[in-house]
Each structure stands twice: as C-alpha cells, then as structure tokens.
Design a protein around this motif. Structure first.
Motif, PDB file in Angstrom:
ATOM      1  N   ASP A  51       0.836  -1.195   0.000  1.00 37.78           N
ATOM      2  CA  ASP A  51       0.000   0.000   0.000  1.00 37.78           C
ATOM      3  C   ASP A  51       0.877   1.253   0.000  1.00 37.78           C
ATOM      4  OD1 ASP A  51       0.939   0.065   2.599  1.00 37.78           O
ATOM      5  OD2 ASP A  51      -1.032   0.367   3.520  1.00 37.78           O
ATOM      6  N   LEU A  52       0.242   2.404  -0.115  1.00 38.24           N
ATOM      7  CA  LEU A  52       0.926   3.710  -0.164  1.00 38.24           C
ATOM      8  C   LEU A  52       1.972   3.755  -1.276  1.00 38.24           C
ATOM      9  CD1 LEU A  52       1.405   4.203   3.692  1.00 38.24           C
ATOM     10  CD2 LEU A  52      -0.520   4.934   2.280  1.00 38.24           C
ATOM     11  N   ALA A  53       1.725   2.971  -2.324  1.00 37.45           N
ATOM     12  CA  ALA A  53       2.675   2.845  -3.443  1.00 37.45           C
ATOM     13  C   ALA A  53       2.082   3.542  -4.666  1.00 37.45           C
ATOM     14  CB  ALA A  53       2.945   1.372  -3.742  1.00 37.45           C
ATOM     15  N   HIS A  54       2.617   4.687  -5.006  1.00 35.75           N
ATOM     16  CA  HIS A  54       2.118   5.487  -6.128  1.00 35.75           C
ATOM     17  C   HIS A  54       2.884   5.092  -7.385  1.00 35.75           C
ATOM     18  CE1 HIS A  54       0.369   9.523  -7.508  1.00 35.75           C
ATOM     19  NE2 HIS A  54       0.958   9.000  -8.563  1.00 35.75           N
ATOM     20  N   ALA A  55       2.206   4.384  -8.295  1.00 35.91           N
ATOM     21  CA  ALA A  55       2.865   3.962  -9.530  1.00 35.91           C
ATOM     22  C   ALA A  55       3.246   5.185 -10.360  1.00 35.91           C
ATOM     23  CB  ALA A  55       1.949   3.047 -10.336  1.00 35.91           C
ATOM     24  N   THR A  56       4.467   5.187 -10.879  1.00 35.90           N
ATOM     25  CA  THR A  56       4.948   6.327 -11.650  1.00 35.90           C
ATOM     26  C   THR A  56       5.174   5.998 -13.124  1.00 35.90           C
ATOM     27  OG1 THR A  56       7.239   5.797 -11.053  1.00 35.90           O
ATOM     28  CG2 THR A  56       6.060   7.353  -9.636  1.00 35.90           C
ATOM     29  N   ARG A  57       5.383   4.703 -13.424  1.00 41.95           N
ATOM     30  CA  ARG A  57       5.678   4.340 -14.815  1.00 41.95           C
ATOM     31  C   ARG A  57       5.658   2.825 -14.956  1.00 41.95           C
ATOM     32  NH1 ARG A  57      10.561   2.949 -17.152  1.00 41.95           N
ATOM     33  NH2 ARG A  57      10.692   3.251 -19.411  1.00 41.95           N
ATOM     34  N   VAL A  58       5.162   2.351 -16.100  1.00 40.82           N
ATOM     35  CA  VAL A  58       5.337   0.948 -16.463  1.00 40.82           C
ATOM     36  C   VAL A  58       6.706   0.819 -17.118  1.00 40.82           C
ATOM     37  CG1 VAL A  58       4.472  -0.962 -17.858  1.00 40.82           C
ATOM     38  CG2 VAL A  58       2.855   0.636 -16.807  1.00 40.82           C
ATOM     39  N   ALA A  59       7.499  -0.120 -16.639  1.00 41.31           N
ATOM     40  CA  ALA A  59       8.838  -0.340 -17.202  1.00 41.31           C
ATOM     41  C   ALA A  59       8.730  -1.237 -18.437  1.00 41.31           C
ATOM     42  CB  ALA A  59       9.750  -0.981 -16.165  1.00 41.31           C
ATOM     43  N   PHE A  60       9.562  -0.956 -19.438  1.00 37.78           N
ATOM     44  CA  PHE A  60       9.525  -1.708 -20.695  1.00 37.78           C
ATOM     45  C   PHE A  60      10.917  -2.168 -21.097  1.00 37.78           C
ATOM     46  CE2 PHE A  60       5.477   0.448 -21.094  1.00 37.78           C
ATOM     47  CZ  PHE A  60       4.695  -0.483 -21.774  1.00 37.78           C
ATOM     48  N   ASP A  61      10.960  -3.322 -21.750  1.00 36.34           N
ATOM     49  CA  ASP A  61      12.127  -3.770 -22.502  1.00 36.34           C
ATOM     50  C   ASP A  61      11.688  -3.790 -23.958  1.00 36.34           C
ATOM     51  OD1 ASP A  61      14.342  -4.906 -23.624  1.00 36.34           O
ATOM     52  OD2 ASP A  61      14.201  -6.819 -22.542  1.00 36.34           O
ATOM     53  N   GLY A  62      12.041  -2.752 -24.710  1.00 36.25           N
ATOM     54  CA  GLY A  62      11.487  -2.590 -26.042  1.00 36.25           C
ATOM     55  C   GLY A  62      10.012  -2.254 -25.930  1.00 36.25           C
ATOM     56  N   THR A  63       9.172  -3.124 -26.469  1.00 36.14           N
ATOM     57  CA  THR A  63       7.720  -2.910 -26.363  1.00 36.14           C
ATOM     58  C   THR A  63       7.063  -3.919 -25.425  1.00 36.14           C
ATOM     59  OG1 THR A  63       7.323  -4.280 -28.323  1.00 36.14           O
ATOM     60  CG2 THR A  63       7.555  -1.891 -28.663  1.00 36.14           C
ATOM     61  N   ARG A  64       7.861  -4.601 -24.628  1.00 37.88           N
ATOM     62  CA  ARG A  64       7.294  -5.554 -23.669  1.00 37.88           C
ATOM     63  C   ARG A  64       7.342  -4.974 -22.265  1.00 37.88           C
ATOM     64  NH1 ARG A  64       5.448 -10.422 -23.512  1.00 37.88           N
ATOM     65  NH2 ARG A  64       5.270 -11.435 -21.494  1.00 37.88           N
ATOM     66  N   ALA A  65       6.196  -4.955 -21.580  1.00 39.32           N
ATOM     67  CA  ALA A  65       6.137  -4.490 -20.202  1.00 39.32           C
ATOM     68  C   ALA A  65       6.847  -5.480 -19.292  1.00 39.32           C
ATOM     69  CB  ALA A  65       4.683  -4.319 -19.763  1.00 39.32           C
ATOM     70  N   THR A  66       7.728  -4.974 -18.456  1.00 42.19           N
ATOM     71  CA  THR A  66       8.533  -5.842 -17.585  1.00 42.19           C
ATOM     72  C   THR A  66       8.322  -5.583 -16.108  1.00 42.19           C
ATOM     73  OG1 THR A  66      10.396  -4.297 -17.709  1.00 42.19           O
ATOM     74  CG2 THR A  66      10.316  -6.086 -19.340  1.00 42.19           C
ATOM     75  N   GLY A  67       7.581  -4.549 -15.769  1.00 47.62           N
ATOM     76  CA  GLY A  67       7.375  -4.253 -14.360  1.00 47.62           C
ATOM     77  C   GLY A  67       6.794  -2.872 -14.163  1.00 47.62           C
ATOM     78  N   VAL A  68       6.824  -2.427 -12.912  1.00 49.89           N
ATOM     79  CA  VAL A  68       6.240  -1.134 -12.563  1.00 49.89           C
ATOM     80  C   VAL A  68       7.188  -0.398 -11.621  1.00 49.89           C
ATOM     81  CG1 VAL A  68       4.293   0.051 -11.468  1.00 49.89           C
ATOM     82  CG2 VAL A  68       3.897  -2.031 -12.800  1.00 49.89           C
ATOM     83  N   GLU A  69       7.418   0.862 -11.931  1.00 50.43           N
ATOM     84  CA  GLU A  69       8.154   1.734 -11.031  1.00 50.43           C
ATOM     85  C   GLU A  69       7.152   2.477 -10.155  1.00 50.43           C
ATOM     86  OE1 GLU A  69      10.581   4.269 -13.435  1.00 50.43           O
ATOM     87  OE2 GLU A  69      11.458   2.592 -14.561  1.00 50.43           O
ATOM     88  N   TYR A  70       7.482   2.624  -8.882  1.00 52.76           N
ATOM     89  CA  TYR A  70       6.558   3.308  -7.976  1.00 52.76           C
ATOM     90  C   TYR A  70       7.331   4.062  -6.910  1.00 52.76           C
ATOM     91  CZ  TYR A  70       7.280  -0.671  -4.743  1.00 52.76           C
ATOM     92  OH  TYR A  70       7.818  -1.626  -3.916  1.00 52.76           O
TER      93      TYR A  70
END
Length: 530
Positions: free
Chosen positions: A214-233
């Motif tokens: 909780d209290l985790a504000h997502a800031t960006r979806v991480a990508f390798d090329g055009t594949r989503a690899t995770g989330v920065e928060y």
C-alpha cells in the motif's frame, strides 16, 4: 520478493478481483500496488462514513476537472477512491448491473464480441451473494454481498409510493427481468457494514503467493522494447521497481489508468513529445472516449423532520444512531443515504429507461460539502447514456501531478434536453402523495425556475458528476481501440488494462458491479491461458 508473475496497479474494484482470482492458483504469484492505505478504518466500514471519505485526502484522490465550457466555466469536483477497495470503499454502495441491452450493444454494435449480456451473466452470478433473491439471475455464495437497506428511512418508501402515483410502477429488483420502475436499491453491504471489493475478495485472505504494497504510487510501467517488464513506484519518498515476469495489469480506473499509460509512453505521440516522454506506442485513443453520468439535483425543505439534517435535532438523531450502530449495526449510520431510486423513460418513445433517480432523505448540495442546515430531501437525476465525449490527458510529466480531466459535459445538445426533462419528471415525483404533504420550499432549482431557459441556466450552474467515468481506454475489435477483447493493450506486449476505462460506452446504471464483472471475466481468460 522483487519479481512476480503479475503486477497489478490499483487495489480498487477490478484490482482486488484479479488479485484474489489469480492467486487461487498457488503456482501464480501476484504483487498488488495501491496508492492509498490498506487499513480499513471506521469511515470506510460504516456506510454513513461516506460523509468523511468524500473529502478525506488519505482515501480520496479529490480530483478536479478542467473548467467546463458548457457549465459556466466551473471546475467540477471528481472524488475517486484511494484505498484498498478503490471507489468501492467510498461509493454509495448501490448495486446495479445496468440494462442487458447495454451489453448486447457492446457486442453487436461496438465490436466487443463475447461481451453480450448472456456472456456476462455467469460472472455477475459468480461474483454475487444476494441475501434475498435466489432466481436464475442472481448468485449465492459469491464474494460480493448484496443486501437490502438495513434501516431505510420512511421517506425513502414514501418516494416509491409517490412514483406509483405518477404511474411509475414499483420494482423490487432493478437487476431482475425488468429494470424500469421505482424501488429501494440493493446495496453492497453485509451485517450493516460496507462490503467493498476489498472486503469481499481480499480481506482475511492470507496467501504466500500474494503481496500487497500500500501507499505505493505507480509512476511508470517499465519496458524492454515494447514488452512491459514491471512497474516503477514511489513509496515513502523512495523509488522502487517491481518486476512482472508475465504481465502488468493496470486497474487504476478511468482516470488513473490512461494517465499511467501516457506517463509510460503509450498515447498520442505528438502530445507525449510535448512533455518529453519517450514514445513506446503511438496510440492516439488513450484517454479519449471518456464518458460520465452528469447529474442534476432537486432539493426540497421538508415540513417534517424524518430525515437527517445538520441541525440540533439532527445531531441528537446522530447520537442515537451511533448507539444503534455500535450495538446492533442498525439505524441511520447503516444508510448509504441514496436508499431509493427509479429508472424511467424521459419520453414514451425511448426504447429503454434513459433516466436514473437517486432519492436521499437529506438536503444535500455540492456532494454534501455545502451543508444545508435544514431538514429536507434531495432527488438526483442523471442521463444514463450521454452522447458527449471527453478525455483524460496529462498536465505534467510529473507522475505525482493530477491528470487533465475534461469530461466535456453537455457538448451534445441531446444531453441537456434529457436533464431538462428529467428535472420536470423529478419535480412531479416530489409533488405526489404521500411525499407531497411533507414538502416545503423548493431550494433548487427554485420555484421561479420553470421555463426552458431558466431550467437550462440552472443545469449549467448546478449539475455535477454522479461518479461514473468510463471509456478512456476503450475496448474493441478495431485497431484504433486501446485494448483488444481480452483487455490487452494494443501495440505492446505483457500489458492489460482491466477496469471501467475499457467499457466502450456507459451502461444504464451505477458502474461498480460491471467493473467487478469485467475483472472476473478477464481473470478467467488469464487463468485459461496461463
């Protein structure tokens, strides 16, 4: 853990469903990120706590729109849930599925094959535990508890009788064979307490393959090329990253999901370039097609004191209600306030009910923030299928900044006409017995507001959202749609949007139950393909 099979952004109605359903398989690991708190305090559990959560910055995004050109340049207040349960933790708890024709329209006319009423009914039943109805249209044993109002105000029942005096038939079940009519709403409530998506699907669930942050504000979806690899928060001032080995699932709702896509480089290329955001996929429709139910209210003083009010008598009623609630989970504090309502046709030629009413035994203005110190009633009316379309965009590349919200209300002339007709019908409801003998001065629109010009001016001055934004990440089979029929984002891999933003068009009713069903269906799709 730093890596999971799935990372879900948003612990709201859809996110809770996905987290619960996916982790029923012990071999699947899920991380659920939520910007608000996980702790469920009394203001969330107690239905009447909506008066607090409506303006609580710890549990509400407290968004505001851009100045609305057709509403006298006003910036409208847009509350959205910011807690486990999302908007289902702060909403009015009204359980409405919409009209079956809405889903058939999705399938037959809007390119969403597989999303017709008969396709979705099994998921409505699976999600539901209805305390009263046991027919083929309702479910028992599901996570979401659906119940009648615990202690309805006598004026709510009078409203239903007043509708009957206007030849609007009673309806015991708005989610039954017939939507049209007037009655008491069923609520997502259990034992006098709110049953949000979190309470129904995740509270008390202890699984080693599920981690909630909780209290985790997502800031960006991480990508390798055009594949989503995770989330920065961002959490407590620290920047973190969580890895998704299979997919990232955005469940932030019709406002936050398109904003995060754009912050991550998925949107209209020219617009993202203005903010210096590197382009991952040029998808011009991200944030477009946004729709919402615009609402106008009739507010009357009452000559009797049956309803709640911010008066000395109201305070005394509140003290008694606190005792009733603590002892038995009964009384005023179990109320969602919008206990009764109606679905009607604005003209006999309309093929479906196109207006919805919410009746409150309290005088309310500006989302309850303008406290009226008098006993009264409020009758909300909204146009169920508006033709105006708005957008969600960026104001800044800063992920902590609020997005640009422009609903573009009343852009289509038909929407204004519907609200004018709806206001006139609503007045006739309040002027019919047995409500009539309790009605005093009409505060809004006011007794001098009668002709078309005066009604139009009133609507432009006072109309507000009834909290049902959808459509900003439209689902469809065409290549311009933001997501495909399995809610996968077009132009990239490993990324889905699963929330109200994927609805191609508004359904005829409150949007929480359909959002839960969208997540139930996609969870099935994902489990089948895992």
């Amino acid at each position: 853990m730093a890596a999971f099979d799935y990372v879900i952004v948003g612990g709201g109605s859809a996110g809770c469903v996905l987290a619960s359903r996916l982790t029923e398989d012990p071999d699947v690991s899920v991380c659920l990120l939520e910007a608000g708190p996980a702790k469920q305090d009394s203001s969330v559990r107690m239905p009447a706590g909506i008066m607090k959560t409506m303006k609580d910055p710890n549990r509400n995004w407290l968004f505001r729109t851009e100045p609305q050109k057709n509403l006298n340049g006003r910036e409208l207040f847009w509350p959205r849930g910011k807690a486990m349960g999302g908007s289902s933790a702060v909403n009015g708890m009204v359980y409405i599925r919409g009209h079956r024709a809405d889903y058939d329209r999705w399938s037959a006319q809007e390119g969403c094959t597989g999303w017709a009423w008969e396709d979705l009914l099994p998921y409505f039943r699976r999600s539901e535990n209805n305390e009263r109805f046991t027919d083929d249209l309702h479910g028992q044993g599901g996570p979401l508890n659906v119940a009648d109002p615990r202690s309805p105000n006598p004026m709510s029942r009078m409203y239903v009788e007043a509708c009957a005096a206007n030849q609007i038939a009673g309806n015991e079940d708005f989610n039954g064979p017939r939507q049209e009519g007037a009655g008491l709403y069923q609520l997502t409530q259990k034992n006098g307490e709110r049953c949000s998506a979190y309470h129904g699907y995740l509270e008390g669930v202890d699984r080693p393959n599920l981690e909630i942050i909780d209290l985790a504000h997502a800031t960006r979806v991480a990508f390798d090329g055009t594949r989503a690899t995770g989330v920065e928060y961002r959490r407590q001032g620290q920047h973190e990253t969580v890895t998704a080995n299979a997919e990232v699932l955005l469940c932030g709702g019709a406002v936050n999901s398109p904003q995060l896509l754009q912050l991550s480089g998925i949107g209209a290329g020219a617009e993202l370039a203005e903010f210096g955001i590197d382009l991952i996929a040029d998808r011009p429709q991200v944030g477009r097609n946004m729709q919402d139910h615009l609402d106008v209210s009739i507010v009357n003083r009452t000559t009797t004191k049956l309803g709640f009010a911010f008066t000395l008598r109201g305070i005394l009623m509140g003290l008694k209600a606190t005792r009733d609630y603590r002892r038995n989970r009964t009384g005023l504090l179990t109320s969602n306030f919008a206990e009764a309502g109606a679905f009607v046709r604005s003209t006999p030629e309309e093929p479906l009910p196109d207006l919805q009413y919410h009746f409150l035994p309290v005088a309310s203005d500006q989302h309850g923030q303008n406290r009226i110190r008098a006993h009264g009633v409020t009758l909300h009316c909204c146009d169920l299928r508006p033709k105006s379309r708005g957008r969600i965009g960026l104001k800044s590349p800063d992920p902590m900044a609020d997005p640009l919200i422009d609903p573009n209300y009343l852009d289509h002339a038909d929407d204004l006409e519907k609200l004018k007709r709806g206001t006139r019908i609503g007045r006739s409801m309040l002027a019919a017995p047995p409500l009539k003998q309790h009605m005093g001065e009409e505060m809004f629109p006011g007794r001098d507001v009668e002709d078309d010009a005066a009604l139009e001016a009133f609507i432009r001055r006072k109309a507000e959202t009834i909290y049902h934004p959808v459509g900003s990440c439209r689902m469809g089979s065409d290549q311009d749609s933001v997501v495909d029929l399995d809610c996968r984002v077009r132009g990239v891999e490993g990324l889905r949007v699963v929330d109200a933003s994927v609805m191609p068009s508004l359904i005829g009713g409150n949007t929480n139950a359909p959002t839960i069903v969208i997540a139930e269906k996609i969870a099935d799709v994902m489990r089948t393909k895992h």
